[in-house]
Design a protein around this motif. Structure first.
Motif, short mmCIF file in Angstrom:
data_model
loop_
_atom_site.label_atom_id
_atom_site.label_comp_id
_atom_site.label_asym_id
_atom_site.label_seq_id
_atom_site.Cartn_x
_atom_site.Cartn_y
_atom_site.Cartn_z
N PHE A 1 2.21 6.58 10.29
CA PHE A 1 2.77 6.53 8.95
C PHE A 1 1.62 6.44 7.95
N PRO A 2 1.70 7.15 6.84
CA PRO A 2 0.64 7.03 5.84
C PRO A 2 0.65 5.61 5.24
N LYS A 3 -0.54 5.10 5.03
CA LYS A 3 -0.67 3.74 4.51
C LYS A 3 -1.27 3.81 3.11
N ILE A 4 -0.85 2.87 2.27
CA ILE A 4 -1.42 2.78 0.93
C ILE A 4 -1.96 1.37 0.70
N ILE A 5 -2.84 1.27 -0.27
CA ILE A 5 -3.38 -0.02 -0.72
C ILE A 5 -3.09 -0.12 -2.21
N LEU B 1 10.38 12.38 5.62
CA LEU B 1 10.31 10.98 6.06
C LEU B 1 10.19 10.08 4.85
N THR B 2 10.83 8.91 4.93
CA THR B 2 10.83 7.95 3.84
C THR B 2 10.56 6.56 4.38
N GLU B 3 9.74 5.83 3.66
CA GLU B 3 9.53 4.42 3.98
C GLU B 3 9.55 3.65 2.67
N LYS B 4 10.42 2.64 2.60
CA LYS B 4 10.54 1.80 1.40
C LYS B 4 10.09 0.40 1.76
N ILE B 5 9.15 -0.13 0.97
CA ILE B 5 8.56 -1.44 1.26
C ILE B 5 8.72 -2.34 0.04
N LYS B 6 9.10 -3.61 0.31
CA LYS B 6 9.21 -4.60 -0.76
C LYS B 6 7.92 -5.43 -0.80
N TYR B 7 7.38 -5.57 -2.00
CA TYR B 7 6.18 -6.36 -2.24
C TYR B 7 6.53 -7.53 -3.15
N SER B 8 5.95 -8.68 -2.87
CA SER B 8 6.09 -9.86 -3.73
C SER B 8 4.71 -10.47 -3.87
N GLY B 9 4.26 -10.58 -5.11
CA GLY B 9 2.93 -11.16 -5.29
C GLY B 9 2.43 -11.01 -6.70
N LYS B 10 1.11 -11.09 -6.84
CA LYS B 10 0.44 -11.07 -8.14
C LYS B 10 -0.26 -9.73 -8.34
N GLN C 1 3.35 -4.35 -23.14
CA GLN C 1 2.34 -4.34 -22.09
C GLN C 1 2.72 -3.31 -21.03
N ASN C 2 1.73 -2.65 -20.50
CA ASN C 2 1.93 -1.74 -19.37
C ASN C 2 1.57 -2.48 -18.09
N ILE C 3 2.42 -2.34 -17.09
CA ILE C 3 2.12 -2.91 -15.78
C ILE C 3 1.48 -1.80 -14.97
N GLU C 4 0.29 -2.07 -14.50
CA GLU C 4 -0.45 -1.05 -13.77
C GLU C 4 -0.55 -1.42 -12.30
N LEU C 5 -0.18 -0.47 -11.46
CA LEU C 5 -0.38 -0.61 -10.01
C LEU C 5 -1.45 0.41 -9.64
N ILE C 6 -2.55 -0.07 -9.12
CA ILE C 6 -3.65 0.82 -8.73
C ILE C 6 -3.49 1.10 -7.24
N ILE C 7 -3.00 2.30 -6.94
CA ILE C 7 -2.63 2.66 -5.57
C ILE C 7 -3.58 3.73 -5.05
N GLN C 8 -4.02 3.54 -3.82
CA GLN C 8 -4.82 4.56 -3.15
C GLN C 8 -4.39 4.65 -1.70
#
Length: 188
Positions: free
Chosen positions: A79-83, A127-136, A151-158
């Motif tokens: 499965f492809p992984k992201i950070i 294919l679909t994968e849905k993940i829940k994240y909880s954090g800062k 304010q803009n909420i930025e998620l820096i995903i790679q």
């Protein structure tokens, strides 16, 4: 060795913001990230299943099919992984859904559909994968218009596995973000 580019579509859905900490520059939030990608190798296998279904019931020719994926499948398939580079987890991420949809090659009969040569021959395997994240989420806040600021909420995903090897192939991951990822979240 064969090389393939692997398109990974990403969508985000922020569910809530529990805390905004301007002093330490973070927000605490719960959000979902859905990853969607196409796999031509599995489309060929799904096409064989679809052909067997047609033998049993000719009306199956126009139908797609769906399946939830179990842990056994996920152990044998990369499965492809992201950070999320600006994210610190508070609790372990939770996979909400792992599934696939198969759309037969008959979908390409529709003139509005843009299909690849492979999709015209075997159909499409999504294919679909849905993940829940909880954090800062670390953020830079701009208060120059306070108290009327937004304010803009930025998620820096790679991609965590920009390239991975499977059998005689090397896959390179390209990230694409859905348009509804850029939406406003109203808070009071």
């Amino acid at each position: 060795k064969d090389y393939y580019f692997f398109d990974l579509m990403i969508s985000t859905d922020i569910k809530n913001i529990a805390e905004i900490n301007s002093k330490d520059s973070y927000i605490q939030s719960d959000f979902f990230i859905t990853k969607l990608w196409y796999d031509t190798r599995l489309a060929e296998l799904a096409h064989k299943v679809w052909k067997k279904a047609i033998i049993k019931d000719k009306s199956a020719e126009i139908f797609s099919f769906y399946c939830d994926l179990d842990k056994v499948f996920k152990k044998n398939y990369e499965f492809p992984k992201i950070i999320i580079k600006n994210f610190t987890t508070l609790i372990p991420n939770k996979i909400i859904e792992s599934s696939f949809h198969y759309y037969p090659k008959t979908q390409c009969d529709n003139e509005d559909e843009e299909c690849t040569v492979h999709q015209k021959k075997f159909g499409s395997f999504e294919l679909t994968e849905k993940i829940k994240y909880s954090g800062k989420l670390s953020q830079e806040f701009d208060f120059t218009s306070f108290p009327f600021d937004t304010q803009n909420i930025e998620l820096i995903i790679q991609s965590d596995n920009y390239s991975f090897e499977k059998e005689d192939h090397t896959y390179f991951t390209d990230l694409y973000f859905s348009s509804y990822s850029d939406r406003k979240l109203e808070t009071s």
